[in-house]
Scaffold this motif. Structure first.
Motif, short mmCIF file in Angstrom:
data_model
loop_
_atom_site.label_atom_id
_atom_site.label_comp_id
_atom_site.label_asym_id
_atom_site.label_seq_id
_atom_site.Cartn_x
_atom_site.Cartn_y
_atom_site.Cartn_z
N ALA A 248 0.82 -1.22 0.00
CA ALA A 248 0.00 0.00 0.00
C ALA A 248 0.85 1.27 0.00
CB ALA A 248 -0.94 0.00 1.19
N GLY A 249 2.08 1.19 0.50
CA GLY A 249 2.96 2.35 0.54
C GLY A 249 3.84 2.51 -0.68
N ASN A 250 3.87 1.50 -1.54
CA ASN A 250 4.73 1.55 -2.71
C ASN A 250 4.01 0.87 -3.88
OD1 ASN A 250 6.96 1.94 -4.36
ND2 ASN A 250 7.88 0.00 -3.76
N ASN A 251 3.22 1.67 -4.60
CA ASN A 251 2.47 1.13 -5.73
C ASN A 251 2.32 2.21 -6.79
OD1 ASN A 251 0.05 2.73 -5.15
ND2 ASN A 251 -0.14 1.41 -3.36
N MET A 252 1.70 1.84 -7.88
CA MET A 252 1.50 2.78 -8.97
C MET A 252 0.01 2.91 -9.24
SD MET A 252 3.21 2.49 -12.67
CE MET A 252 2.90 3.66 -13.95
N ARG A 253 -0.48 4.14 -9.29
CA ARG A 253 -1.91 4.38 -9.56
C ARG A 253 -2.10 4.52 -11.06
NH1 ARG A 253 -5.41 8.38 -10.80
NH2 ARG A 253 -3.81 9.97 -10.81
N ILE A 254 -3.13 3.82 -11.56
CA ILE A 254 -3.50 3.94 -12.97
C ILE A 254 -4.98 4.32 -13.00
CG2 ILE A 254 -3.70 2.75 -15.18
CD1 ILE A 254 -1.35 0.98 -14.30
N ALA A 255 -5.28 5.43 -13.62
CA ALA A 255 -6.64 5.97 -13.66
C ALA A 255 -7.56 5.09 -14.51
CB ALA A 255 -6.63 7.39 -14.21
N ALA A 256 -8.84 5.21 -14.27
CA ALA A 256 -9.86 4.45 -15.01
C ALA A 256 -9.75 4.71 -16.51
CB ALA A 256 -11.25 4.84 -14.52
N GLY A 257 -9.83 3.64 -17.29
CA GLY A 257 -9.84 3.76 -18.74
C GLY A 257 -8.51 4.10 -19.37
N THR A 258 -7.41 3.98 -18.62
CA THR A 258 -6.09 4.29 -19.16
C THR A 258 -5.15 3.11 -18.96
OG1 THR A 258 -5.25 5.29 -17.11
CG2 THR A 258 -6.38 6.75 -18.64
N TYR A 259 -3.92 3.28 -19.40
CA TYR A 259 -2.91 2.25 -19.18
C TYR A 259 -1.58 2.92 -18.88
CZ TYR A 259 -0.85 3.14 -23.77
OH TYR A 259 -0.24 3.74 -24.84
N ASP A 260 -0.64 2.14 -18.36
CA ASP A 260 0.71 2.63 -18.11
C ASP A 260 1.65 1.44 -18.10
OD1 ASP A 260 2.81 4.38 -17.60
OD2 ASP A 260 1.71 5.45 -16.06
N VAL A 261 2.93 1.71 -18.19
CA VAL A 261 3.95 0.67 -18.12
C VAL A 261 4.55 0.67 -16.72
CG1 VAL A 261 6.18 -0.11 -19.02
CG2 VAL A 261 4.46 0.82 -20.57
N VAL A 262 4.56 -0.50 -16.11
CA VAL A 262 5.13 -0.68 -14.77
C VAL A 262 6.49 -1.34 -14.94
CG1 VAL A 262 4.80 -1.79 -12.53
CG2 VAL A 262 2.83 -0.93 -13.79
N ILE A 263 7.52 -0.75 -14.32
CA ILE A 263 8.87 -1.28 -14.39
C ILE A 263 9.23 -1.87 -13.04
CG2 ILE A 263 11.30 -0.74 -14.80
CD1 ILE A 263 10.34 1.52 -16.64
N ASP A 264 9.79 -3.07 -13.05
CA ASP A 264 10.13 -3.80 -11.83
C ASP A 264 11.52 -3.37 -11.36
OD1 ASP A 264 10.11 -5.56 -9.75
OD2 ASP A 264 10.25 -7.36 -10.97
N ARG A 265 11.56 -2.60 -10.27
CA ARG A 265 12.82 -2.13 -9.68
C ARG A 265 12.73 -2.20 -8.16
NH1 ARG A 265 16.27 0.96 -13.11
NH2 ARG A 265 15.27 1.42 -15.09
N VAL A 266 13.87 -2.36 -7.51
CA VAL A 266 13.93 -2.30 -6.06
C VAL A 266 13.78 -0.82 -5.68
CG1 VAL A 266 15.37 -2.71 -4.03
CG2 VAL A 266 15.44 -4.31 -5.96
N PRO A 267 12.75 -0.43 -4.90
CA PRO A 267 12.49 0.99 -4.63
C PRO A 267 13.65 1.73 -3.95
CG PRO A 267 10.68 -0.37 -3.84
CD PRO A 267 11.77 -1.29 -4.28
N GLN A 268 14.35 1.07 -3.05
CA GLN A 268 15.40 1.74 -2.30
C GLN A 268 16.65 2.01 -3.13
OE1 GLN A 268 13.78 -1.04 -1.36
NE2 GLN A 268 12.56 -0.30 0.34
N THR A 269 16.95 1.14 -4.09
CA THR A 269 18.19 1.27 -4.85
C THR A 269 17.99 1.55 -6.33
OG1 THR A 269 18.29 -1.10 -5.30
CG2 THR A 269 19.35 -0.34 -3.27
N GLY A 270 16.82 1.27 -6.87
CA GLY A 270 16.57 1.44 -8.30
C GLY A 270 17.11 0.29 -9.13
N THR A 271 17.60 -0.75 -8.47
CA THR A 271 18.14 -1.90 -9.18
C THR A 271 17.04 -2.62 -9.94
OG1 THR A 271 19.76 -2.18 -7.41
CG2 THR A 271 19.44 -4.06 -8.90
N ARG A 272 17.33 -2.96 -11.19
CA ARG A 272 16.35 -3.69 -12.00
C ARG A 272 16.25 -5.13 -11.53
NH1 ARG A 272 17.93 -2.08 -18.17
NH2 ARG A 272 17.65 0.15 -17.92
N LYS A 273 15.04 -5.65 -11.62
CA LYS A 273 14.82 -7.06 -11.37
C LYS A 273 13.67 -7.50 -12.26
CE LYS A 273 11.76 -6.52 -7.43
NZ LYS A 273 11.42 -7.03 -6.14
N THR A 274 13.38 -8.77 -12.29
CA THR A 274 12.27 -9.26 -13.10
C THR A 274 11.34 -10.08 -12.22
OG1 THR A 274 13.46 -11.23 -13.80
CG2 THR A 274 13.60 -9.31 -15.24
#
Length: 90
Positions: A45-71
């Motif tokens: 609940a403290g770390n998520n991405m909001r996407i408004a009704a009827g729209t889309y967005d791209v979510v990228i998987d990263r460690v929030p504290q470091t920005g390190t990419r992961k899958t």
């Protein structure tokens, strides 16, 4: 190969998408009439991405504290109202 899932999400509930393959980027389409909140992995609940009704967005998987990419292949969605959500590999 197209990796895509579409599910009915209930209002006020967390819906889990367990994808066939892991990926760094996911396109999330919100077909509900309200906002959705998306977390890669377990819903946070403290770390998520909001996407408004009827729209889309791209979510990228990263460690929030470091920005390190992961899958990940697990995405969880909290929907404010009933409707469908579609998630596909970018």
């Amino acid at each position: 190969m197209l990796i895509c899932r579409r599910k009915q999400c209930g209002a006020g509930a967390i819906t889990e998408f367990d994808m066939q393959l892991s990926a760094l980027k996911w396109k999330v389409k919100n077909f509900t009439t309200g906002d959705i909140y998306v977390s890669v992995g377990r819903y946070d609940a403290g770390n998520n991405m909001r996407i408004a009704a009827g729209t889309y967005d791209v979510v990228i998987d990263r460690v929030p504290q470091t920005g390190t990419r992961k899958t990940s292949r697990r995405i969880q969605v909290y929907a404010m109202s009933d409707g469908e959500v579609e998630i596909g590999m970018v």
